[in-house]
Scaffold this motif. Sequence first.
Motif, mmCIF file in Angstrom:
data_model
loop_
_atom_site.group_PDB
_atom_site.id
_atom_site.type_symbol
_atom_site.label_atom_id
_atom_site.label_comp_id
_atom_site.label_asym_id
_atom_site.label_seq_id
_atom_site.Cartn_x
_atom_site.Cartn_y
_atom_site.Cartn_z
ATOM 1 N N LEU A 1 12.106 -12.600 -12.246
ATOM 2 C CA LEU A 1 11.687 -11.662 -11.953
ATOM 3 C C LEU A 1 10.631 -10.368 -11.687
ATOM 4 C CD1 LEU A 1 12.978 -11.714 -15.975
ATOM 5 C CD2 LEU A 1 14.686 -10.823 -13.942
ATOM 6 N N SER A 2 11.011 -9.286 -11.226
ATOM 7 C CA SER A 2 9.534 -8.667 -10.737
ATOM 8 C C SER A 2 9.649 -6.908 -11.177
ATOM 9 C CB SER A 2 9.700 -9.174 -9.263
ATOM 10 O OG SER A 2 11.212 -8.507 -8.705
ATOM 11 N N ASN A 3 8.741 -6.761 -11.290
ATOM 12 C CA ASN A 3 7.786 -4.976 -10.928
ATOM 13 C C ASN A 3 7.738 -4.791 -10.083
ATOM 14 O OD1 ASN A 3 8.603 -4.789 -13.891
ATOM 15 N ND2 ASN A 3 7.646 -6.203 -14.439
ATOM 16 N N PHE A 4 7.808 -3.413 -9.940
ATOM 17 C CA PHE A 4 7.051 -2.544 -8.380
ATOM 18 C C PHE A 4 6.708 -1.818 -8.926
ATOM 19 C CE2 PHE A 4 9.511 -6.383 -6.170
ATOM 20 C CZ PHE A 4 8.275 -6.866 -5.770
ATOM 21 N N LEU A 5 5.687 -0.717 -9.295
ATOM 22 C CA LEU A 5 5.415 0.626 -9.198
ATOM 23 C C LEU A 5 4.834 0.731 -7.845
ATOM 24 C CD1 LEU A 5 3.294 -0.216 -12.697
ATOM 25 C CD2 LEU A 5 5.310 1.731 -12.018
ATOM 26 N N ASN A 6 5.386 2.058 -7.478
ATOM 27 C CA ASN A 6 4.474 3.174 -5.991
ATOM 28 C C ASN A 6 3.550 3.463 -6.580
ATOM 29 O OD1 ASN A 6 7.475 2.001 -4.683
ATOM 30 N ND2 ASN A 6 8.412 4.370 -5.498
ATOM 31 N N ILE A 7 2.678 3.135 -6.240
ATOM 32 C CA ILE A 7 0.897 3.543 -6.399
ATOM 33 C C ILE A 7 0.856 4.806 -5.047
ATOM 34 C CG2 ILE A 7 -1.142 3.315 -6.496
ATOM 35 C CD1 ILE A 7 1.130 2.453 -9.438
ATOM 36 N N ALA A 8 -0.140 5.844 -5.139
ATOM 37 C CA ALA A 8 -0.361 6.531 -4.325
ATOM 38 C C ALA A 8 -1.948 6.419 -4.463
ATOM 39 C CB ALA A 8 -0.072 8.019 -4.059
ATOM 40 N N TRP A 9 -2.258 6.221 -3.209
ATOM 41 C CA TRP A 9 -3.971 6.375 -3.150
ATOM 42 C C TRP A 9 -4.542 7.987 -2.973
ATOM 43 C CZ3 TRP A 9 -7.386 3.089 -3.616
ATOM 44 C CH2 TRP A 9 -9.147 3.291 -2.800
ATOM 45 N N GLU A 10 -5.248 8.348 -3.389
ATOM 46 C CA GLU A 10 -5.341 9.693 -2.801
ATOM 47 C C GLU A 10 -7.461 10.330 -2.975
ATOM 48 O OE1 GLU A 10 -1.606 12.050 -4.066
ATOM 49 O OE2 GLU A 10 -3.234 13.426 -4.593
ATOM 50 N N ARG B 1 -6.656 0.238 1.070
ATOM 51 C CA ARG B 1 -7.806 1.405 0.357
ATOM 52 C C ARG B 1 -7.374 2.212 1.149
ATOM 53 N NH1 ARG B 1 -12.795 -0.656 -3.280
ATOM 54 N NH2 ARG B 1 -11.371 -2.448 -4.448
ATOM 55 N N GLY B 2 -6.821 3.137 1.178
ATOM 56 C CA GLY B 2 -7.045 4.223 2.193
ATOM 57 C C GLY B 2 -5.753 5.445 1.985
ATOM 58 N N SER B 3 -5.473 5.862 2.762
ATOM 59 C CA SER B 3 -4.288 6.634 2.596
ATOM 60 C C SER B 3 -2.781 6.259 2.683
ATOM 61 C CB SER B 3 -4.212 8.617 3.554
ATOM 62 O OG SER B 3 -4.020 7.313 4.959
ATOM 63 N N GLY B 4 -2.780 6.564 2.025
ATOM 64 C CA GLY B 4 -0.810 5.832 1.731
ATOM 65 C C GLY B 4 -0.063 5.234 0.805
ATOM 66 N N ALA B 5 1.303 4.916 0.790
ATOM 67 C CA ALA B 5 1.571 4.111 -0.572
ATOM 68 C C ALA B 5 1.380 3.052 -0.240
ATOM 69 C CB ALA B 5 3.197 5.202 -0.222
ATOM 70 N N LEU B 6 1.475 2.062 -1.799
ATOM 71 C CA LEU B 6 1.478 1.299 -1.620
ATOM 72 C C LEU B 6 2.448 0.610 -3.141
ATOM 73 C CD1 LEU B 6 -3.224 0.928 -1.709
ATOM 74 C CD2 LEU B 6 -1.328 -0.049 -0.461
ATOM 75 N N SER B 7 2.350 -0.824 -2.699
ATOM 76 C CA SER B 7 3.282 -1.063 -4.645
ATOM 77 C C SER B 7 2.917 -1.760 -4.892
ATOM 78 C CB SER B 7 4.899 -1.838 -3.601
ATOM 79 O OG SER B 7 6.110 -1.773 -4.317
ATOM 80 N N LEU B 8 3.070 -2.010 -6.306
ATOM 81 C CA LEU B 8 1.437 -3.063 -7.149
ATOM 82 C C LEU B 8 2.836 -3.742 -7.763
ATOM 83 C CD1 LEU B 8 -0.081 -3.181 -9.038
ATOM 84 C CD2 LEU B 8 -0.051 -1.620 -10.416
ATOM 85 N N ALA B 9 2.271 -5.015 -7.079
ATOM 86 C CA ALA B 9 3.814 -5.586 -8.091
ATOM 87 C C ALA B 9 3.372 -6.695 -9.431
ATOM 88 C CB ALA B 9 4.380 -7.007 -7.071
ATOM 89 N N SER B 10 4.360 -6.973 -10.234
ATOM 90 C CA SER B 10 3.961 -7.534 -11.288
ATOM 91 C C SER B 10 5.387 -8.784 -11.819
ATOM 92 C CB SER B 10 3.224 -7.015 -12.454
ATOM 93 O OG SER B 10 4.463 -5.803 -12.991
#
Length: 355
Positions: free
Chosen positions: A242-251, A275-284
């Motif tokens: 099972l997994s979770n993905f949270l969309n994270i923004a770097w600003e 780190r930098g601009s753009g979208a990231l995904s945080l998995a847990s």
Amino acid sequence: MSHVRLLNVTKKFGDVSAVNSLNLEIGKGECFSMLGPSGCGKTTTLRMVAGFEDLSDGEIYVGDRLISSPKKNYYLPPERRNFGMVFQAFAIWPHLPVYENVAFPLRIRNLPAAEIEKRTKDALRSTNLLKVAADSPANLSGGGKQRVALARALAINPDVMLLDEPLSSLDPHLREEMRFEIKDLQRKYGFSIIYVTHDQSEAMALSDRILVMKAGVVQQVDTPLNVYNKPANKFVFSFIGLSNFLNIAWEDGRTFVSGENTLLPQSLMPPEDMRGSGALSLASRPSEIDFVSDDDGDGLRGVVSRKAFLGEFIDYQIKIGGQEVRVQKGRRALGPNLGETCCLRLLRPSWYAGE
Ligand SMILES: Nc1ncnc2c1ncn2[C@@H]1O[C@H](COP(=O)(O)OP(=O)(O)OP(=O)(O)O)[C@@H](O)[C@H]1O
Ligand SMILES: [Mg+2]
């Protein structure tokens, strides 16, 4: 020592690349599983190893012996490969007694009668079928029929056992039992196993190594533990367990849960190179999240939107902005109630670029 070797094995059906340049080495006596979504090329791979499907490109070896190569125009027929096979459909003959079902492949190999009898009885004994040898397999339970298929594969004393969802028509309890029986038989006979299943816990329980495949392309080959704990990419992370993905923004040097004003806690910084601009995904993983107190400000704040008691554990859905995270805790753990605000600590967060 590698036993079965696939070199750049490729299979095309018209425009469909069912298997794409697959390189694999399976050790002698190893149990090797293939996992992946429907249509990713598992059965096609197994059929090429068995010799039921020719290759579009590449080569397959057993030890030093070449068994398939379209370039060299060489192809060893299935009955000369000494592989045992059990496929999802039982493929047993109901009009023949159990004994004859098991003896059949030995008869077509023209072995001496005494040898046929010895091997058939051995295989029937190993699979607990000796007492029903004279019966029709039609009268056996699902597990019994599955044993006949296994016994038939064992009787040829195979170097490699190819198993394509061999337990999928059994109920969960029987499946679990048969899975240990297969492992015991492997210890006794020493064959290598290539195992295809949709059932991840089956693959985890049986395998020395697991291959995860997507659209004909290998994603990871590793031990069950590593596939789970150190997935090679986001696909493997999402496919196994099972997994979770949270969309994270770097600003501006800070990280936010996408669509939210909340800053991520300090403990949840993405690795430097991401780190930098753009979208990231945080998995847990749902099982690797703790509820923590609000005091230290180092938790991820959310609201319980669902709480379900699932027997051994409690399953929570936590709403964080417009996104959701699933958390599973032991049934005795004290957790927040429905509608309450809570704070989460991700114990083993992983980061992936993009959403
Ligand atoms: N004989 C065939 N002719 C044309 N296309 C085929 C043939 N056999 C398989 N394919 C295609 O090749 C791809 C891989 O199929 P395969 O049966 O190997 O998948 P799989 O991983 O075993 O899936 P499942 O988990 O559903 O059993 C699919 O896109 C399938 O449609
Ligand atoms: Mg299949």
